[in-house]
Design an enzyme around this catalytic site. Structure first.
Site, PDB file in Angstrom:
ATOM      1  N   ASP A 296       0.830  -1.198   0.000  1.00  0.00           N
ATOM      2  CA  ASP A 296       0.000   0.000   0.000  1.00  0.00           C
ATOM      3  C   ASP A 296       0.871   1.257   0.000  1.00  0.00           C
ATOM      4  O   ASP A 296       1.969   1.271   0.556  1.00  0.00           O
ATOM      5  CB  ASP A 296      -0.879  -0.029   1.257  1.00  0.00           C
ATOM      6  CG  ASP A 296      -1.847   1.126   1.330  1.00  0.00           C
ATOM      7  OD1 ASP A 296      -2.722   1.221   0.460  1.00  0.00           O
ATOM      8  OD2 ASP A 296      -1.715   1.941   2.271  1.00  0.00           O
TER       9      ASP A 296
ATOM     10  N   GLU B 289       1.904   0.094  -4.895  1.00  0.00           N
ATOM     11  CA  GLU B 289       0.880   1.045  -5.305  1.00  0.00           C
ATOM     12  C   GLU B 289       1.492   2.443  -5.391  1.00  0.00           C
ATOM     13  O   GLU B 289       1.846   3.035  -4.380  1.00  0.00           O
ATOM     14  CB  GLU B 289      -0.276   1.062  -4.298  1.00  0.00           C
ATOM     15  CG  GLU B 289      -1.352   2.075  -4.647  1.00  0.00           C
ATOM     16  CD  GLU B 289      -2.240   2.434  -3.466  1.00  0.00           C
ATOM     17  OE1 GLU B 289      -3.426   2.734  -3.677  1.00  0.00           O
ATOM     18  OE2 GLU B 289      -1.736   2.430  -2.320  1.00  0.00           O
TER      19      GLU B 289
END
Length: 624
Positions: free
Chosen positions: A339, A368
């Site tokens: 993330d 990400e």
């Protein structure tokens, strides 16, 4: 006899025995409240291990390990006397066994800990990992299926069940996913990515999983660590890998250490007035950027309840690296999604990816980096020659540029510069990436409107988008419910985007798993996706073949996937009318081929000089 006399006599006798045996108990009581990681494995590539030990005034004690296989290299005392960090070395060739870590007050044992060293997995899922042969199914666990109603409310966790609230806990859990593995396999998915399942003991909006309050334990509302491992095991029996969602940038304010931090720089901007990140990822690359902008991006907090972890602190850095390795090994995971990848310290990210890939050389890790600028996305992929000399070991990146280009290409009007040309241009930028075939591509995810909503609920455009996703280069990821046209009309509320999969709860009147109550269009979409996914699953040319595309003309975009064994032609006709195309334009790829076989309906057609392509479709042909 008087009870007080009995107690007094017993105490006297115990004291006498203690003296005669040189008893090692301490007069002052010490307790180890946390020791992380709680166990480890032998035969890891890196032999050094750092244990975080937490307990009131634990630093007053002197740790000792009596073992010829384990060396206590260093005892680190830090700002807070309630912490010790123990550097130990697990010698090469050490056998699995349990060691006793003793904590001494003077020459007496105040407390101890039985530390287990286990055997490492010999056949690990990470040795194969995920790749372009796979399709990833992304699930928000709280919203997929409730397999165990007994964990809907856990007294020790602050937020209970509130299925009526879009941002509340709805009761989905790991058992619910295990119960639906047959459906996932039947649809053709080969990898599972779950939004984080570790404990998020926050007072509200905790279901998403990105505010960790315990990095080593599954949230009890989802199950426990053993059940998570069972999910991994059961999925692998069906040929499905399990990808963990790791958060390196931040934790939750409800974490057990939050009010008893180990040191003054455990968090970024610790003890200062709240400073939020500016989200200006460009500042990391901008040759004209002010230092304050880059620092605010990396060190600012997402929100006040998500403390920003300071990876420049070496103890924090080791903690996060070991935590990642621990979950991979414990649950036999096939890969990692990270993330908010670019937000942590850059040097740490290089070390983290290097350490993980040293331990598991074949593991795939996707980061990400939410930007539609491929120059910034490509910066993070392993092998990139960067202007500043930064070396990354990250194998894959989420391809936000292609997601954005796909939606624009299908919604914008066709002219020389827009429409399908926008998708064409995104792919033309693949020269920026060291390994474009390893990018993770997706029509949507848990943080954006669902693709059916983005395409204004146009079913024909939806099918075009899904066909493109399953035939272009990269590793497709599909968000749960996409196959039944789940949508979020009129709102971008994440709680609505991540709505419950129908049929995951016993009281649901509609069941997406069985088809009960679905509309005809939803059933059609589900069958279309199932056929497309399973065709892709069994078509190696799409996994590993080359790609050649032709610049769009007159609302038609044509590309080929090919290798030495097979060749496939994909024709996207965005026009609302059937369109004639000149087949001679594709002679480089068609050569002397005589026919095209539409793979989803098996009705071969003869190749003519000009051919009519059906309106508003994406058709996959095998070239013969």
């Amino acid at each position: 006899m008087n009870p007080k006399s009995i107690i007094s006599k017993t105490t006297y006798l115990l004291s006498a025995i203690c003296l005669s045996l040189s008893c090692t108990t301490s007069a002052k009581k010490y307790e180890i409240e946390h020791l992380e990681p709680a166990f480890w494995w032998v035969d890891m590539q890196q032999k050094e291990l750092q244990l975080l030990v937490h307990g009131e005034n634990i630093s007053e004690l002197s740790p000792r390990i009596n073992s010829d296989q384990i060396i206590l290299k260093k005892v680190n005392k830090v700002d807070n006397p309630n912490y010790l960090f123990l550097d130990i070395i697990v010698r090469e060739g050490t056998s699995p066994h349990t060691i006793n870590i003793e904590f001494l007050e003077g020459d007496k044992i105040a407390t101890n800990y039985q530390y287990q060293l286990k055997a490492k997995n010999k056949n690990h899922a990470a040795d194969v990992s995920y790749s372009s042969k796979d399709v990833i199914y992304l699930i928000t666990p709280d919203r997929f299926a409730n397999g165990d109603k007994s964990n809907d409310k856990v007294p020790s966790l602050t937020e209970g069940l509130d299925r009526q609230h879009p941002g509340g806990r709805h009761g989905g859990d790991i058992q619910g996913i295990i119960d639906r593995l047959a459906y996932i396999e039947d649809m053709g998915y080969t990898q599972l990515w779950l939004n984080p399942v570790i404990e998020n003991n926050q007072p509200n909006y905790s279901y998403h999983g990105y505010s960790a309050t315990d990095f080593y334990n599954v949230d009890a509302r989802y199950g426990d660590n053993a059940l998570y491992k069972k999910l991994s095991d059961e999925a692998q029996k069906r040929g499905i890998g399990l990808i963990i969602d790791i958060v390196l940038n931040h934790g939750g304010s409800g974490h057990w250490w939050h009010n008893d931090l180990p040191m003054a720089d455990w968090y970024n901007n610790q003890g200062k007035a709240y400073l939020g990140t500016n989200h200006k990822r460009e500042a990391l690359h901008d040759p004209y950027a002010a230092d304050i902008d880059a620092q605010t991006f990396s060190d600012g907090w997402f929100v006040p309840t998500m403390p920003d972890l300071n990876q420049k602190n070496p103890f924090m850095a080791k903690y996060l690296i070991q935590n990642t390795l621990w979950w991979i090994e414990f649950a036999n995971l096939s890969g990692i999604r990270v993330d908010t990848y670019s937000y942590p310290d850059k040097a740490f990210l290089s070390e983290w990816t290097k350490r993980v890939t040293q331990e598991y050389p074949n593991i795939n890790i996707v980061g990400e980096e939410w930007t539609t600028n491929p120059a910034i996305v490509s910066y993070w992929q392993k092998g990139k020659q960067t202007p500043d000399g930064y070396q990354s070991y990250l194998p894959s990146v989420m391809d936000f540029p292609i997601q954005d280009g796909l939606v624009k290409s299908l919604k914008n009007k066709e002219n020389w510069n827009t429409g399908l040309n926008e998708l064409y241009r995104v792919l033309a930028n693949d020269f920026l990436y060291p390994a474009p075939d390893n990018l993770v591509i997706f029509p949507d995810n848990h943080d954006m409107s669902r693709i059916f909503t983005q395409l204004d609920e146009d079913y024909e455009l939806f099918k075009i988008a899904m066909t493109f996703m399953m035939t272009t280069r990269g590793i497709p990821q599909i968000f749960y419910g996409t196959e039944i046209l789940m949508s979020n009309p009129g709102t971008d509320d994440h709680g609505v985007i991540r709505t419950d999969f129908p049929g995951g709860w016993p009281t649901d009147s509609i069941n997406g798993f069985t088809g009960k109550g679905l509309t005809n269009r939803q059933k059609s979409a589900q069958q279309f996706m199932k056929k497309l996914l399973n065709w892709r699953k069994n078509t190696p040319t799409i996994h590993q073949g080359k790609l050649m595309h032709y610049a769009p003309e007159n609302g038609v975009y044509v590309y080929f996937r090919y290798d030495e064994y097979s060749k496939y032609m994909v024709v996207i006709n965005k026009n609302t009318e059937a369109t004639e195309i000149d087949m001679s334009r594709f002679s480089q790829m068609l050569g002397k081929a005589k026919s095209l076989n539409p793979v989803l309906n098996n009705r071969p057609i003869t190749i003519e000089q000009t051919m009519i392509m059906p309106a508003k479709t994406a058709t996959i042909y095998q070239v013969h």
